[in-house]
Design an enzyme around this catalytic site. Structure first.
Site, PDB file in Angstrom:
ATOM      1  N   LYS A 198      -5.454  33.405 -51.538  1.00  0.00           N
ATOM      2  CA  LYS A 198      -6.711  32.949 -52.158  1.00  0.00           C
ATOM      3  C   LYS A 198      -7.733  34.086 -52.170  1.00  0.00           C
ATOM      4  O   LYS A 198      -7.900  34.779 -51.173  1.00  0.00           O
ATOM      5  CB  LYS A 198      -7.269  31.732 -51.400  1.00  0.00           C
ATOM      6  CG  LYS A 198      -8.497  31.151 -52.068  1.00  0.00           C
ATOM      7  CD  LYS A 198      -8.745  29.715 -51.668  1.00  0.00           C
ATOM      8  CE  LYS A 198     -10.017  29.171 -52.314  1.00  0.00           C
ATOM      9  NZ  LYS A 198      -9.899  29.084 -53.777  1.00  0.00           N
ATOM     10  N   HIS A 200      -7.119  28.005 -46.351  1.00  0.00           N
ATOM     11  CA  HIS A 200      -6.242  28.128 -47.518  1.00  0.00           C
ATOM     12  C   HIS A 200      -5.208  29.222 -47.279  1.00  0.00           C
ATOM     13  O   HIS A 200      -5.378  30.068 -46.397  1.00  0.00           O
ATOM     14  CB  HIS A 200      -7.051  28.480 -48.777  1.00  0.00           C
ATOM     15  CG  HIS A 200      -7.755  27.295 -49.383  1.00  0.00           C
ATOM     16  ND1 HIS A 200      -8.993  26.884 -48.958  1.00  0.00           N
ATOM     17  CD2 HIS A 200      -7.392  26.444 -50.370  1.00  0.00           C
ATOM     18  CE1 HIS A 200      -9.367  25.827 -49.653  1.00  0.00           C
ATOM     19  NE2 HIS A 200      -8.405  25.530 -50.521  1.00  0.00           N
TER      20      HIS A 200
END
Ligand code: NAD
Length: 269
Positions: free
Chosen positions: A161, A157
């Site tokens: 995040k 990600h």
């Protein structure tokens, strides 16, 4: 049937803005309004303008009680403690609550389950159609292949995040564990570092990558002697999550109270 009035909490967030736009662009759905955190510089701004829709005369507020009272459904991509507080409001207002927030601990999940006794709640760490299908496939493959096949869940990600492994990676691990009829907590290896020793049979491993602007990549590897099966999903736009969340809200209209998942929304249960 009248268009479903849908509110968006956390409406100035990365997902919130996209969800607001998606609601307004979806037939049968209409924006009821949006909230932001108390003290947010976004308070008072027009939600339509923020979402790139042009003025809608919907000022962003900080009173979720009011928003839940005026919405048939509220979509919530905020933070775990915030979503739990909202779940109680959804129960009181009997509005559908679609929760995309990830990183809820077991106690917070329990609080959401309690609220779901009073209204329909859709809770899914990943609202995309592709990941929902991937999860179902992983369970099926894990049921078919025995522990000669080592299972590893790899995710990547964007650098902002804050939780790891991703909620989706954990859901994929749970699906693999369910397929094997084991408890994920008994077999999960969430981190490896240093002299770990050989890989125990039956372990389900996780590996987390973070960087750049990656929207969300997940691969589940089934690795045996001589062959390897890899199931991969890559999201290239956050719109897939927004579209899934709006679909979930429309689906939950008129459903009896209960805690539902995207599998329910797609008729996979
Ligand atoms: P973000 O930080 O950009 O947005 C969160 C927003 O919530 C912020 O604007 C913040 O100000 C707001 N907020 C915080 N407290 C609030 C309160 N009390 N009332 C109203 N608003 C409040 O984060 P993001 O990237 O949009 O992600 C939000 C969550 O959604 C994360 O948990 C993320 O992991 C999750 N997510 C889930 C999916 C899915 O498909 N389920 C997809 C993407 C992201």
């Amino acid at each position: 049937m009248d268009a479903m009035k849908i509110g968006v909490v956390g409406c100035a967030g990365r997902m919130g803005r996209m969800i607001a736009r998606c609601v307004q662009e979806t037939e049968g759905a209409e924006l009821a309004g949006g909230t932001e955190a108390p003290g947010s510089p976004m308070l008072g701004r027009d939600l339509g303008e923020l979402a790139g829709l042009g003025a809608l005369d919907l000022a962003i507020g900080d009173d979720p009680v009011l928003l839940f009272a005026h919405s048939a459904a509220v979509i919530d991509f905020t933070a775990p403690a915030v979503s739990v507080a909202h779940a109680e409001l959804a129960a009181q207002a009997q509005s559908v609550h679609v929760i995309g927030t990830t990183g809820l601990d077991p106690e917070q999940q329990e609080a959401v389950s309690r609220a779901a006794r009073h209204t329909a709640v859709v809770l899914a760490p990943n609202m995309s159609l592709g990941v929902t299908l991937l999860t179902a496939l992983v369970e099926q493959v894990a049921r078919t292949l025995d522990a000669d096949y080592d299972i590893e869940v790899v995710e990547m990600h964007h650098r902002r995040k804050v939780d790891a492994p991703s909620g989706t990676a954990l859901a994929l691990g749970l699906a693999a564990a369910a397929g094997r009829a084991v408890d994920l907590d008994d077999v999960a290896r969430r981190v490896r570092d240093g002299h770990t020793g050989a890989r125990p049979r039956g372990e389900i491993g996780f590996a987390t990558l973070r960087g750049g602007d990656v929207v969300g990549d997940h691969t589940v590897v089934f690795a045996a002697e001589g062959e390897r099966l890899e199931l991969t999903h890559k999201a290239s736009t956050r719109e897939v999550f927004a579209r899934g969340a709006v679909k979930a809200a429309l689906w939950a209209r008129g459903k009896p109270p209960g805690l539902y998942s995207m599998k329910d929304v797609l008729g996979l249960t």
